[in-house]
Design a protein around this motif. Structure first.
Motif, PDB file in Angstrom:
ATOM      1  N   ASP A  44       0.802  -1.229   0.000  1.00 55.63           N
ATOM      2  CA  ASP A  44       0.000   0.000   0.000  1.00 55.63           C
ATOM      3  C   ASP A  44       0.834   1.278   0.000  1.00 55.63           C
ATOM      4  O   ASP A  44       0.355   2.344   0.405  1.00 55.63           O
ATOM      5  CB  ASP A  44      -0.961   0.023   1.202  1.00 55.63           C
ATOM      6  N   LYS A  45       2.077   1.191  -0.440  1.00 55.79           N
ATOM      7  CA  LYS A  45       2.924   2.370  -0.578  1.00 55.79           C
ATOM      8  C   LYS A  45       3.757   2.222  -1.837  1.00 55.79           C
ATOM      9  O   LYS A  45       3.996   1.106  -2.312  1.00 55.79           O
ATOM     10  CB  LYS A  45       3.841   2.531   0.645  1.00 55.79           C
ATOM     11  N   VAL A  46       4.187   3.340  -2.398  1.00 55.19           N
ATOM     12  CA  VAL A  46       5.009   3.298  -3.605  1.00 55.19           C
ATOM     13  C   VAL A  46       6.285   2.509  -3.324  1.00 55.19           C
ATOM     14  O   VAL A  46       6.938   2.697  -2.290  1.00 55.19           O
ATOM     15  CB  VAL A  46       5.355   4.722  -4.066  1.00 55.19           C
ATOM     16  N   ALA A  47       6.637   1.621  -4.241  1.00 60.08           N
ATOM     17  CA  ALA A  47       7.875   0.846  -4.132  1.00 60.08           C
ATOM     18  C   ALA A  47       8.973   1.521  -4.945  1.00 60.08           C
ATOM     19  O   ALA A  47       8.708   2.096  -6.006  1.00 60.08           O
ATOM     20  CB  ALA A  47       7.651  -0.580  -4.623  1.00 60.08           C
ATOM     21  N   THR A  95       3.220  -2.510  -5.920  1.00 56.20           N
ATOM     22  CA  THR A  95       2.018  -2.388  -5.097  1.00 56.20           C
ATOM     23  C   THR A  95       0.965  -1.623  -5.892  1.00 56.20           C
ATOM     24  O   THR A  95       1.235  -1.121  -6.992  1.00 56.20           O
ATOM     25  CB  THR A  95       2.315  -1.618  -3.793  1.00 56.20           C
ATOM     26  N   ASP A  96      -0.217  -1.498  -5.323  1.00 58.92           N
ATOM     27  CA  ASP A  96      -1.281  -0.743  -5.978  1.00 58.92           C
ATOM     28  C   ASP A  96      -0.920   0.730  -6.140  1.00 58.92           C
ATOM     29  O   ASP A  96      -1.483   1.420  -6.985  1.00 58.92           O
ATOM     30  CB  ASP A  96      -2.578  -0.862  -5.180  1.00 58.92           C
ATOM     31  N   LYS A  97       0.014   1.206  -5.327  1.00 53.16           N
ATOM     32  CA  LYS A  97       0.442   2.614  -5.391  1.00 53.16           C
ATOM     33  C   LYS A  97       1.433   2.860  -6.519  1.00 53.16           C
ATOM     34  O   LYS A  97       1.698   3.997  -6.876  1.00 53.16           O
ATOM     35  CB  LYS A  97       1.084   3.020  -4.069  1.00 53.16           C
ATOM     36  N   GLY A  98       2.027   1.780  -7.054  1.00 50.71           N
ATOM     37  CA  GLY A  98       2.953   1.934  -8.159  1.00 50.71           C
ATOM     38  C   GLY A  98       4.404   1.776  -7.761  1.00 50.71           C
ATOM     39  O   GLY A  98       4.738   1.497  -6.605  1.00 50.71           O
ATOM     40  N   VAL A  99       5.275   1.954  -8.740  1.00 57.59           N
ATOM     41  CA  VAL A  99       6.714   1.750  -8.579  1.00 57.59           C
ATOM     42  C   VAL A  99       7.451   2.942  -9.188  1.00 57.59           C
ATOM     43  O   VAL A  99       7.126   3.386 -10.284  1.00 57.59           O
ATOM     44  CB  VAL A  99       7.182   0.457  -9.288  1.00 57.59           C
TER      45      VAL A  99
END
Length: 329
Positions: A44-47, A95-99
């Motif tokens: 749930d956080k940007v990787a 994650t759903d937040k993106g990379v």
């Protein structure tokens, strides 16, 4: 050539395995390629993903951990990882937040990370990237169009990683990474070259009384060669070129005196002794200082100086907790 290795064709694999085995509770290696990820996947956080050729240790796998990178993708020595390798790293931590991918400005790195991001999009993974180009020594080189990305990349990992840890959205993490890139400059030198294990000979030659100014981190020669000078004169030459490129006066800065792999700490501290006094003379306030090997060129003897110009946001993110093999705060 003498190297403490088993097989020059297996250096990277054995190195990555050994690195992961040194911290098995924090890191793991993917089955595919020389790719290191956090043992506890962030959700749930940007990787953050970074990488490049091996030979820069502790970069990049040494910065995988809480508050910094989620994944580091290692190519062979001084060679960009392939798009397939980068894609596997992205998929492992997405994650759903993106990379967000942090890429140093070398033609192969930029091309292969761009391709991997396009391939990730085909698999419905949201990914973006920034390109670090902090080296003031050259505008173009054998490896780049534009400036090279060198030790200032570490600050991008740290500050963007802290922003991601706060739960920021991908555009916000990218924006702060780009702010770091806009405010960081570096320049380096060498007194001895390094030897790529598979090549078996140094990347260039220097006489006993010579030094190379403006070197990169891939064993490539610099902008020019000249006679050795005392440490203070060398440091002043590098700092002056950095200050000529970006106005640091009236700002707080972080100073990084980065060893290239074969330089004793004794010599790095002598350089730092001058740099601290010289910046004070220039009206530049030092907020924090880092001295040691952070982005190396195998066993090259030399150093680079990096200055990061801070604002309140970057200062807070720089100070945020981080726990990796090579950076603990």
């Amino acid at each position: 050539m003498k190297k403490i290795v088993n097989d020059v064709n297996n250096v990277e694999e054995e190195m990555i395995q050994g690195l992961v085995k040194s911290a098995p509770k924090k890191l793991r290696k993917l089955d595919y390629g020389t790719i290191v990820v956090r043992a506890d996947k962030k959700e749930d956080k940007v990787a953050l993903v970074s990488g490049g050729g091996s030979g820069h240790e502790p970069a990049h796998a040494g910065y995988v951990g809480t508050g910094m990178l989620d994944c580091a993708v290692a190519g062979t020595v001084f060679t960009s990882p392939t798009p397939d390798q980068v894609l596997e790293g992205i998929k492992a931590v997405a994650t759903d937040k993106g990379v967000l991918c942090v890429v140093k400005n070398y033609t192969g790195d930029v091309m292969n990370f761009e391709m991997a991001i396009e391939m990730a999009a085909d698999e419905d993974i949201k990914a973006d990237y920034v390109v670090v180009n902090d080296d003031v020594a050259v505008r173009d080189s054998l490896y780049t169009t534009g400036r090279r990305g060198v030790a200032g990349t570490i600050f991008v990992h740290k500050i963007a990683g802290a922003k991601a840890k706060q739960g920021a959205e991908l555009p916000e993490v990218k924006a702060v990474a780009e702010k770091v890139i806009a405010n960081v400059r570096s320049m380096g030198m060498a007194i001895e070259p390094c030897t790529v294990p598979a090549a078996g000979k140094p990347g260039f030659e220097l006489a006993d009384d010579e030094m190379e100014i403006g070197i990169g981190i891939h064993g490539e020669p610099g902008t020019h060669r000249e006679k050795m000078r005392p440490a203070n004169e060398i440091a002043k030459m590098l700092v002056d070129q950095i200050l000529a490129d970006l106005d640091y006066k009236g700002h707080e800065v972080v100073v990084l005196i980065n060893g290239m792999g074969g330089t004793p700490l004794m010599e790095l501290y002598i350089v730092n002794n001058f740099v601290q006094d010289y910046l004070k003379e220039q009206g530049i306030s030092v907020y924090d200082t880092m001295v040691g090997n952070y982005m190396t060129s195998i066993e090259m003897a030399g150093f680079s100086i990096t200055l990061l110009r801070l604002d309140d946001e970057m200062k807070a993110l720089y100070d945020a907790p981080a726990d990796t093999l090579a950076w603990k705060k």
